[in-house]
Scaffold this motif. Structure first.
Motif, PDB file in Angstrom:
ATOM      1  N   LYS A 127       0.812  -1.208   0.000  1.00 43.18           N
ATOM      2  CA  LYS A 127       0.000   0.000   0.000  1.00 43.18           C
ATOM      3  C   LYS A 127       0.854   1.271   0.000  1.00 43.18           C
ATOM      4  O   LYS A 127       0.774   2.071  -0.928  1.00 43.18           O
ATOM      5  N   ALA A 128       1.651   1.497   1.037  1.00 50.75           N
ATOM      6  CA  ALA A 128       2.328   2.793   1.135  1.00 50.75           C
ATOM      7  C   ALA A 128       3.514   2.744   2.074  1.00 50.75           C
ATOM      8  O   ALA A 128       3.573   1.914   2.992  1.00 50.75           O
ATOM      9  N   GLN A 129       4.451   3.657   1.825  1.00 48.80           N
ATOM     10  CA  GLN A 129       5.594   3.886   2.703  1.00 48.80           C
ATOM     11  C   GLN A 129       5.736   5.401   2.910  1.00 48.80           C
ATOM     12  O   GLN A 129       5.632   6.165   1.952  1.00 48.80           O
ATOM     13  N   ALA A 130       5.964   5.809   4.130  1.00 43.58           N
ATOM     14  CA  ALA A 130       6.057   7.235   4.442  1.00 43.58           C
ATOM     15  C   ALA A 130       7.418   7.787   4.051  1.00 43.58           C
ATOM     16  O   ALA A 130       8.449   7.161   4.289  1.00 43.58           O
ATOM     17  N   ALA A 131       7.400   8.972   3.454  1.00 44.87           N
ATOM     18  CA  ALA A 131       8.634   9.673   3.096  1.00 44.87           C
ATOM     19  C   ALA A 131       8.410  11.158   3.311  1.00 44.87           C
ATOM     20  O   ALA A 131       7.287  11.603   3.557  1.00 44.87           O
ATOM     21  N   CYS A 159      18.038   1.682  -9.873  1.00 44.72           N
ATOM     22  CA  CYS A 159      16.915   1.268  -9.037  1.00 44.72           C
ATOM     23  C   CYS A 159      16.779  -0.240  -8.862  1.00 44.72           C
ATOM     24  O   CYS A 159      16.348  -0.723  -7.811  1.00 44.72           O
ATOM     25  N   ALA A 160      17.104  -0.987  -9.924  1.00 45.91           N
ATOM     26  CA  ALA A 160      16.804  -2.421  -9.935  1.00 45.91           C
ATOM     27  C   ALA A 160      17.575  -3.212  -8.890  1.00 45.91           C
ATOM     28  O   ALA A 160      17.117  -4.271  -8.451  1.00 45.91           O
ATOM     29  N   SER A 161      18.718  -2.737  -8.475  1.00 40.33           N
ATOM     30  CA  SER A 161      19.507  -3.489  -7.496  1.00 40.33           C
ATOM     31  C   SER A 161      18.783  -3.609  -6.157  1.00 40.33           C
ATOM     32  O   SER A 161      18.989  -4.582  -5.417  1.00 40.33           O
ATOM     33  N   CYS A 162      17.935  -2.642  -5.831  1.00 39.12           N
ATOM     34  CA  CYS A 162      17.175  -2.687  -4.575  1.00 39.12           C
ATOM     35  C   CYS A 162      15.716  -3.113  -4.808  1.00 39.12           C
ATOM     36  O   CYS A 162      15.190  -3.964  -4.098  1.00 39.12           O
ATOM     37  N   HIS A 163      15.074  -2.478  -5.789  1.00 37.62           N
ATOM     38  CA  HIS A 163      13.661  -2.760  -6.034  1.00 37.62           C
ATOM     39  C   HIS A 163      13.442  -3.948  -6.958  1.00 37.62           C
ATOM     40  O   HIS A 163      12.286  -4.316  -7.201  1.00 37.62           O
ATOM     41  N   GLN A 164      14.558  -4.535  -7.468  1.00 40.76           N
ATOM     42  CA  GLN A 164      14.536  -5.702  -8.342  1.00 40.76           C
ATOM     43  C   GLN A 164      14.057  -5.319  -9.749  1.00 40.76           C
ATOM     44  O   GLN A 164      13.265  -4.385  -9.921  1.00 40.76           O
ATOM     45  N   PRO A 165      14.535  -6.029 -10.754  1.00 46.17           N
ATOM     46  CA  PRO A 165      14.155  -5.713 -12.134  1.00 46.17           C
ATOM     47  C   PRO A 165      12.648  -5.728 -12.361  1.00 46.17           C
ATOM     48  O   PRO A 165      12.122  -4.941 -13.149  1.00 46.17           O
ATOM     49  N   ALA A 166      11.935  -6.595 -11.657  1.00 47.49           N
ATOM     50  CA  ALA A 166      10.485  -6.695 -11.832  1.00 47.49           C
ATOM     51  C   ALA A 166       9.714  -5.782 -10.891  1.00 47.49           C
ATOM     52  O   ALA A 166       8.484  -5.801 -10.864  1.00 47.49           O
ATOM     53  N   ILE A 205       9.565  -5.887  -7.634  1.00 50.93           N
ATOM     54  CA  ILE A 205       8.926  -6.618  -6.533  1.00 50.93           C
ATOM     55  C   ILE A 205       9.531  -6.290  -5.176  1.00 50.93           C
ATOM     56  O   ILE A 205       9.031  -6.744  -4.137  1.00 50.93           O
ATOM     57  N   GLY A 206      10.597  -5.489  -5.150  1.00 53.99           N
ATOM     58  CA  GLY A 206      11.243  -5.165  -3.892  1.00 53.99           C
ATOM     59  C   GLY A 206      12.031  -6.330  -3.333  1.00 53.99           C
ATOM     60  O   GLY A 206      12.191  -7.364  -3.975  1.00 53.99           O
ATOM     61  N   SER A 207      12.535  -6.170  -2.120  1.00 53.95           N
ATOM     62  CA  SER A 207      13.318  -7.241  -1.492  1.00 53.95           C
ATOM     63  C   SER A 207      12.394  -8.215  -0.774  1.00 53.95           C
ATOM     64  O   SER A 207      11.269  -7.878  -0.399  1.00 53.95           O
ATOM     65  N   LYS A 208      12.874  -9.449  -0.559  1.00 49.80           N
ATOM     66  CA  LYS A 208      12.035 -10.487   0.045  1.00 49.80           C
ATOM     67  C   LYS A 208      11.600 -10.129   1.455  1.00 49.80           C
ATOM     68  O   LYS A 208      10.506 -10.508   1.894  1.00 49.80           O
ATOM     69  N   ASP A 209      12.455  -9.409   2.190  1.00 53.21           N
ATOM     70  CA  ASP A 209      12.091  -9.053   3.560  1.00 53.21           C
ATOM     71  C   ASP A 209      11.221  -7.800   3.631  1.00 53.21           C
ATOM     72  O   ASP A 209      10.819  -7.381   4.721  1.00 53.21           O
ATOM     73  N   TYR A 256      12.076  -4.780   3.086  1.00 51.47           N
ATOM     74  CA  TYR A 256      12.791  -3.544   3.429  1.00 51.47           C
ATOM     75  C   TYR A 256      12.751  -2.563   2.258  1.00 51.47           C
ATOM     76  O   TYR A 256      12.512  -1.379   2.436  1.00 51.47           O
ATOM     77  N   TYR A 257      13.022  -3.086   1.059  1.00 52.05           N
ATOM     78  CA  TYR A 257      12.860  -2.269  -0.140  1.00 52.05           C
ATOM     79  C   TYR A 257      11.489  -2.593  -0.723  1.00 52.05           C
ATOM     80  O   TYR A 257      11.227  -3.737  -1.123  1.00 52.05           O
ATOM     81  N   PRO A 258      10.582  -1.638  -0.745  1.00 46.29           N
ATOM     82  CA  PRO A 258       9.191  -1.940  -1.107  1.00 46.29           C
ATOM     83  C   PRO A 258       9.002  -2.238  -2.587  1.00 46.29           C
ATOM     84  O   PRO A 258       9.815  -1.863  -3.428  1.00 46.29           O
TER      85      PRO A 258
END
Length: 340
Positions: free
Chosen positions: A122-126, A204-211, A213-217, A219-221
């Motif tokens: 849904k959302a992350q605060a920034a 961007c893709a190194s954290c948010h992944q090429p697709a 989807i973010g990181s499995k945990d 942390y990166y949405p």
């Protein structure tokens, strides 16, 4: 009071431009817009709802950011909590509208967002909201958070505050899906990727992944089903790219590096940011929201100025011109009287 060392220093001198440096001008504004009445519980609401209203309005000042303002920067009470520009950021509609606001969020969703600034899917605060969560909301008791949630979810729905040129056609968190063409490019020759895709792949893709989807945990949405990418106003997406995300909740530090000036990660130009933002909007979010290089530059420089800010440089010359004109007319009338 006794633990803070005394500092013998003059107060800073106000350096506001004309006419804002004239305090007397506030008398007119106060006459038109100031509401100095203390908070009063609404007898139509429960004690819990009134507690939430007190926390949201009297203490939290949620309406200060989330309510659109008129030409003289007074809150438009008819559009309370309907969403409003906030310097480089955008304080979104938080009314009970399921399309334009957060009417589709559960009570647990809203509570989790206020306590942590993070609701996966849904959302992350920034920006300013991350500051509010980090320095204020995370320390509230569960009882006060519950009261806030109860009040927020009863705010009458506003479908379109008029703060953006286009309407929100679906809930901001409803847009997008995972997307990636990277696997099809491996080993290919003469690959011609658009600029936004290249910037995304490199920054961007190194954290948010090429697709996306973010990181499995978590942390990166993920970038789809995300209010920053699903909003018709892309200011928060662009601002997150420029300024990054930095909030500490309890012992957990949420961080994304900014890509603006003096970035330790990589400095992106206005053209780069516009390209990657549009790529993200089309592939993962609301394709109807588009951003130009000029808009990125404006956001980087503090966002769109309100009307009174845009006309302020011309007020002094205008008043000086009126004074000169008045002197000329007076001199002319005196001359006519002498001839009579």
């Amino acid at each position: 009071m006794k633990d803070v060392p005394a500092v013998d220093a003059p107060s800073p001198v106000t350096a506001l431009p004309f006419p804002f440096n004239i305090r007397l001008s506030m008398a007119g504004w106060n006459l038109l817009f100031l509401n100095a009445k203390p908070f009063k519980p609404d007898p139509a609401l429960s004690d819990k709802d009134n507690r939430g209203a007190y926390l949201a309005l009297a203490l939290g000042h949620c309406d200060t950011c989330h309510t659109p303002r008129n030409a003289l920067m007074a809150e438009n009470e008819n559009l309370s909590m309907g969403g409003s520009p906030l310097a480089s950021w955008y304080a979104p509609n938080i009314t009970s509208s399921k399309r334009a606001g957060i009417g589709g969020w559960s009570s647990d969703d809203v509570a989790q967002y206020l306590k942590t600034g993070d609701v996966p899917g849904k959302a992350q605060a920034a920006g300013p909201m991350a500051e509010a969560v980090e320095h204020s909301f995370q320390y509230l008791t569960d009882e006060d958070i519950g009261a806030l949630v109860a009040y927020i979810q009863k705010i009458p729905a506003i479908e379109n505050s008029g703060s953006v040129n286009k309407s929100q056609t679906h809930a901001r968190e409803a847009y997008g899906q995972a997307y990636s063409v990277e696997s099809t490019l491996r080993g290919a020759e003469n690959v011609n990727l658009e600029k936004g895709a290249l910037v995304y792949d490199g920054a961007c893709a190194s954290c948010h992944q090429p697709a996306g989807i973010g990181s499995k945990d978590g942390y990166y949405p993920q970038l789809f089903h995300n209010t920053a990418t699903g909003s018709i106003d892309p200011s928060n997406l662009v601002s997150a790219i420029i300024y990054g995300v930095d909030r500490t909740i309890g012992q957990k530090h949420y961080f994304m590096p900014g890509f603006g000036k003096q970035s330790y990660a990589e400095e992106l130009s206005d053209a780069d940011i516009a390209a990657v933002a549009n790529f993200v909007l089309v592939k993962f979010g609301n394709a109807e929201a588009k951003i130009t290089e000029e808009q990125v530059k404006e956001i980087r420089n503090g966002g769109s100025k309100p009307l009174i800010g845009r006309v302020s440089p011309y007020i002094k010359p205008f008043l000086s011109g009126l004074l000169v004109l008045a002197i000329i007319i007076l001199a002319y009338l005196v001359r006519l009287k002498k001839h009579d």
